[in-house]
Motif scaffolding. Structure first.
Motif, PDB file in Angstrom:
ATOM      1  N   LYS A 134       0.828  -1.205   0.000  1.00  0.00           N
ATOM      2  CA  LYS A 134       0.000   0.000   0.000  1.00  0.00           C
ATOM      3  C   LYS A 134       0.864   1.258   0.000  1.00  0.00           C
ATOM      4  O   LYS A 134       0.532   2.245  -0.653  1.00  0.00           O
ATOM      5  N   ASP A 138       0.412   3.970  -2.804  1.00  0.00           N
ATOM      6  CA  ASP A 138       0.119   5.352  -2.426  1.00  0.00           C
ATOM      7  C   ASP A 138       1.166   6.307  -2.989  1.00  0.00           C
ATOM      8  O   ASP A 138       0.843   7.402  -3.465  1.00  0.00           O
ATOM      9  N   GLU A 165      -2.396  -7.575   3.467  1.00  0.00           N
ATOM     10  CA  GLU A 165      -2.748  -6.171   3.672  1.00  0.00           C
ATOM     11  C   GLU A 165      -4.206  -5.894   3.321  1.00  0.00           C
ATOM     12  O   GLU A 165      -4.647  -4.745   3.344  1.00  0.00           O
ATOM     13  N   LEU A 167      -5.469  -6.342   0.366  1.00  0.00           N
ATOM     14  CA  LEU A 167      -5.485  -5.787  -0.987  1.00  0.00           C
ATOM     15  C   LEU A 167      -5.581  -6.914  -2.004  1.00  0.00           C
ATOM     16  O   LEU A 167      -5.300  -8.067  -1.708  1.00  0.00           O
ATOM     17  N   ALA A 171      -6.869  -3.433  -6.704  1.00  0.00           N
ATOM     18  CA  ALA A 171      -6.323  -2.223  -6.089  1.00  0.00           C
ATOM     19  C   ALA A 171      -5.076  -1.756  -6.828  1.00  0.00           C
ATOM     20  O   ALA A 171      -4.844  -0.551  -6.995  1.00  0.00           O
TER      21      ALA A 171
END
Length: 320
Positions: A134, A138, A165, A167, A171
Motif C-alpha cells: 500500500k 500510495d 494487507e 489488498l 487495487a
C-alpha cells in the motif's frame, strides 16, 4: 580529507560516449521527478536544495492523503548502525548539487540530473519499520497527483504480500489505470533482495515489476549469460546497468560501493531524466509517447541480444 564527486562528469567520460552530450547539457531541466524510497537525509549539503515545502512526503505520516497532497515530512532516513542510507545514496546520485558556498569540511556530490524538480516520497509505514504494498501504491498515485514526469523507485514488493494487507490486484490495477499515473515513465528495480545469487528469481512477480507500464532495471551480473536465460524470454521492458564509483554514505562520506539493482535504477533513471529534458527542449515542452521514449533511451543502450562474453563496467543494455 573531504572530496567532491561529480557523477555528471563521470557519465560524460564513459567509454564510447553512450550518453549524448546534449542530454548531459539538458541536465534534467523542465522535468519533474518523483523519487520513491525509504527516505532521504536532506540535511546533507549536496541535497539541501531539495529540502523545499511541497517537495517531500511520507506515506506513513499522520494525516497523509494522496488526494490532498498532505502528509509532508522532513523525510529523514532512520539510519541504523548497519545501514548506509539506501535512499540517500541514490538521491545524491540523481539530485546532488554542490552549494554556491560549499562547506570545506564536507564531501559533496554533483548528481546526474540536478536541474530537475524532485519530489521525495518516503514509502514506509507509520512506525518507519517496513515498506508495504500500500505504501508503494500510495507513493505512485501521489507522484501522479504531483504531475511527475518520471518516477524512480528504489524498492519492489512481492505481490504475495497483497492478501496480508487486505489488498488484491484490483487495487493495483486501479492505481496504474489512473490517467495521472499512465502519463508517467516509471523505473523500478527487479527483485532487489541481497542473496547469494542476485539473479535467482530476479523476475519474481513483484510490485511494480512486470507491468507493461514499467521500465524494469537490474544491475549487470557477473555471469552475463544468466541475462539471456532469465530476461530475454520475458515480455517486459528491461534495462541493465553496470557501474562502479563513489556515492555518499550515511555520514556524508564518499565511499566505493558495488551497485545493487536499486543503484542501476538510479543510473538508468537519471539518464532517462536527462533524455526527457532534452526531448522537451526540442519539442516545445511536449512529452513523448512511451514507445517514443523507449526508442529514445535505446539510442544510448546496446541491445541485449548483441552482448556476449564477460562485460566490463560501465555498460548499458536494453531489451525492449
Amino acid at each position: 580529507m573531504p572530496i567532491t564527486f561529480d557523477w555528471s562528469k563521470t557519465i560524460a567520460e564513459l567509454p564510447g560516449s553512450p550518453v549524448p552530450a546534449d542530454w548531459l547539457t539538458a541536465n534534467g531541466d523542465g522535468v519533474k521527478v518523483a523519487y520513491i524510497d525509504r527516505g532521504v537525509n536532506l540535511g546533507l549539503a549536496s541535497l539541501e536544495h531539495v529540502n523545499q515545502p511541497g517537495a517531500k512526503f511520507f506515506t506513513g505520516a499522520p494525516g497523509f492523503s494522496v488526494a490532498k497532497l498532505t502528509g509532508q515530512d522532513l523525510v529523514g532516513e532512520a539510519f541504523g548502525t548497519e545501514g548506509r542510507g539506501h535512499g540517500t545514496l541514490y538521491a545524491s546520485l540523481l539530485a546532488g548539487k554542490i552549494p554556491a558556498a560549499p562547506p570545506a569540511d564536507k564531501d559533496l556530490m554533483n548528481g546526474l540530473a540536478n536541474g530537475a524538480k524532485y519530489f521525495i516520497i518516503k514509502a514506509r509505514n507509520a512506525n518507519d519499520k517496513k515498506t508495504t504494498a500500500k505504501n508503494i501504491l500510495d507513493a505512485i498515485e501521489l507522484a501522479g497527483n504531483l504531475k511527475a514526469d518520471i518516477v524512480i523507485l528504489g524498492q519492489s514488493i512481492s505481490k504475495a504480500q497483497l492478501p496480508f494487507e487486505g489488498l488484491n490486484m484490483a487495487a493495483v490495477d486501479r492505481v496504474f489505470n489512473l490517467p495521472s499515473v499512465k502519463r508517467m515513465f516509471i523505473f523500478a528495480p527487479l527483485k532487489n533482495l541481497e542473496t547469494s545469487d542476485p539473479w535467482a528469481n530476479v523476475a519474481a512477480d513483484n510490485i511494480p515489476n512486470l507491468r507493461a507500464e514499467v521500465f524494469n532495471v537490474a544491475r549487470l551480473p557477473v555471469n552475463f549469460e544468466s541475462v539471456s536465460s532469465v530476461i530475454t524470454p520475458q515480455n517486459i521492458s528491461f534495462m541493465l546497468a553496470g557501474f562502479s564509483g563513489k556515492l555518499l554514505t550515511k555520514n556524508g562520506d564518499a565511499a566505493d560501493m558495488e551497485f545493487s539493482n536499486s543503484g542501476a535504477v538510479a543510473i538508468m533513471g537519471g539518464v532517462a531524466v536527462m533524455a526527457l529534458s532534452h526531448y522537451k527542449k526540442q519539442n516545445g515542452g511536449a512529452t513523448p509517447t512511451r514507445q517514443q521514449f523507449a526508442q529514445l533511451l535505446a539510442t544510448c543502450c546496446t541491445p541485449l541480444q548483441n552482448a556476449s562474453g564477460s562485460q566490463t563496467a560501465p555498460a548499458f543494455f536494453r531489451n525492449f
